[in-house]
Design an enzyme around this catalytic site. Sequence first.
Site, mmCIF file in Angstrom:
data_model
loop_
_atom_site.group_PDB
_atom_site.id
_atom_site.type_symbol
_atom_site.label_atom_id
_atom_site.label_comp_id
_atom_site.label_asym_id
_atom_site.label_seq_id
_atom_site.Cartn_x
_atom_site.Cartn_y
_atom_site.Cartn_z
ATOM 1 N N ASP A 170 -7.730 -2.715 6.210
ATOM 2 C CA ASP A 170 -6.317 -3.041 6.336
ATOM 3 C C ASP A 170 -5.663 -2.186 7.433
ATOM 4 O O ASP A 170 -5.952 -0.993 7.561
ATOM 5 C CB ASP A 170 -5.645 -2.732 4.988
ATOM 6 C CG ASP A 170 -4.218 -3.208 4.907
ATOM 7 O OD1 ASP A 170 -3.996 -4.422 5.036
ATOM 8 O OD2 ASP A 170 -3.316 -2.368 4.712
ATOM 9 N N GLU A 209 -8.494 -5.728 10.302
ATOM 10 C CA GLU A 209 -7.226 -6.421 10.534
ATOM 11 C C GLU A 209 -6.507 -5.632 11.616
ATOM 12 O O GLU A 209 -6.068 -4.505 11.376
ATOM 13 C CB GLU A 209 -6.399 -6.441 9.249
ATOM 14 C CG GLU A 209 -5.108 -7.203 9.425
ATOM 15 C CD GLU A 209 -3.894 -6.578 8.753
ATOM 16 O OE1 GLU A 209 -2.879 -7.255 8.644
ATOM 17 O OE2 GLU A 209 -3.961 -5.391 8.353
HETATM 18 C C1 NOJ Z 1 -1.735 -6.058 5.745
HETATM 19 C C2 NOJ Z 1 -1.984 -6.901 4.548
HETATM 20 O O1 NOJ Z 1 -2.586 -8.110 4.923
HETATM 21 C C3 NOJ Z 1 -0.648 -7.104 3.873
HETATM 22 O O2 NOJ Z 1 -0.747 -8.019 2.817
HETATM 23 C C4 NOJ Z 1 -0.115 -5.769 3.402
HETATM 24 O O3 NOJ Z 1 1.190 -5.946 2.885
HETATM 25 C C5 NOJ Z 1 -0.065 -4.765 4.547
HETATM 26 N N1 NOJ Z 1 -1.246 -4.758 5.352
HETATM 27 C C6 NOJ Z 1 0.152 -3.353 4.018
HETATM 28 O O4 NOJ Z 1 -1.006 -2.866 3.406
#
Ligand code: NOJ
Length: 548
Positions: free
Chosen positions: A200, A242
């Site tokens: 993440d 991500e």
């Molecule tokens: C990206 C995630 O996809 C999202 O759902 C989340 O709120 C944020 N990162 C914070 O962790």
Amino acid sequence: MGQHWYDNAVIYSVDVETYADSDSDGVGDFRGLIGRLDYLYRLGVTCLWLAPIHPSPRRDGGYDVADFYGVDPRLGTLGDFAELLHEARNRGIKVIIDLVVNHTSDEHPWFVDAISSPDSRYRDWYVWTDSEPADRRQGMVFPGEQSETWTYHRKARAWYYHRFYDFQPDLNLANPDVRTEVKKIIGFWLQLGVAGFRMDAVPFIIEQTEPGNSDSPKDFPFLTELRAYASWRRGDALLLAEANVAVDEIVRYFGDEGGSGNRINMLFDFLLNDSMVLALARRRAEPLIMALTESPRLPDGGQWATFLRNHDEIDLSRLTAEQREEVFAEFGPDENMRLYDRGIRRRLAPMLGGDRRRLELAYSLQFSMRGTPVLRYGEEIGMGDDLALPGRNAIRTPMQWSDKTNGGFSAADPVRPVIKNGGYGYQKVNVTAQRHDPTSLLSWFERMIRTLRESPEVGGGTCTAIDDAALPPAVLVHRADGPSGTMLFLHNLDDAPVRVDLGRIAADADHPNQVFGDQPYEDKLDLADLELTGFGYRWIRIRRDPAG
Ligand code: NOJ
């Protein structure tokens, strides 16, 4: 097959919480998911990505972790999780989990200790400053729901940094103890048997936060360290990042300047996501040709992860303001369908007006691109959204298994309402009905994924968009070349039928035959005169090397 297990994988994104409830408490759980593994196997899924499973106040869908070494008791026990890994492995399915180490929940014992005293051993695990930073109101990820990135903590008597919500304080990854702890977390879950992680918020993990500097430097070597550590523990561990960053920054996430792929091994392709959505909105191939042409060459071992929908809003920030407006006009005409000024909080089926032809076209496009496809649960049956729910919850409703109570998700009141009404209600859209119908979207997905399995050059090979002025502007033609052969793809983004001449483009064709498409088309295939219906698509194998 590709070199790595993930090159030809089909990744399925699941929220355990809303997938299947085995003990009738209204919350999905590991045992419920175990009960659905045969369904996933039949669909052709080879890897599950589980959204955060840890104990958490769940104020951000579990992305506010309160204990990295445990599982949320509402989802089951650690024993149940180990059973899930075992049962998945028996079916050849790997499991990856979210690794959320940019921040913790403010209820995490580390933060609770850190605020208790400046002398706490955890104080320096977070990012503090004594005076109000000049960039306090910059860099918010959730504008409208978040008003600042530095918040004054009364008990701590200092300002702490949080890229996301104020209940998600950022960890200080410059602190060697925190770095060691992150590795320990990676090691722990690999030891239990996960195949890797969806990482993440990677750009923020490596952000070397400097108070007052909204463009802080980046610590790429930390990714090198994490990759080395993960690979020592499990040679084929996947780090799927991500990182929604500009095209010219992407390669650095995969490896250092020397060109070796020594950092993350897979990255979500946000630019391609936006370009697919823009191409669908415009009914023109050009945005996709641009995206495929502009996309950087990845170092050896690097792989893209493609997606149309995920668990967040469709983040259109890779588009220009005008392009974004075009997409909004087409797919998010009501204010309530949009989120954070940059995105759309809808599932794909309602976005495409429930048009089955366009849904197939869209998913055929995604799955025929280079990279590994990631599919959000429920998309395989064309689930809808619930715009009455706040924010991203609109697209996080429970899986619709049948026309029984609560769509077969749970016998109890579900953690989030199941979609009941209208054309997307569980009485109409559910797995059971579609399983019995060979013409259903679910059956289509099964066939499409089976065809992919027979075509390892798709996803793992090269992917070239044909940019030829003689082609109709609504038609994307691309080809996948790999050791196993070559496949040509045609996708008509508009609803007017066309004829396409690929004679010159596919001059190297040898016994071409259609292996998949929206219909069988001509008995005798002639590459110089191919028919394509409105929103039609065809996968035509032009070369095969069975030894490849
Ligand atoms: C990206 C995630 O996809 C999202 O759902 C989340 O709120 C944020 N990162 C914070 O962790």
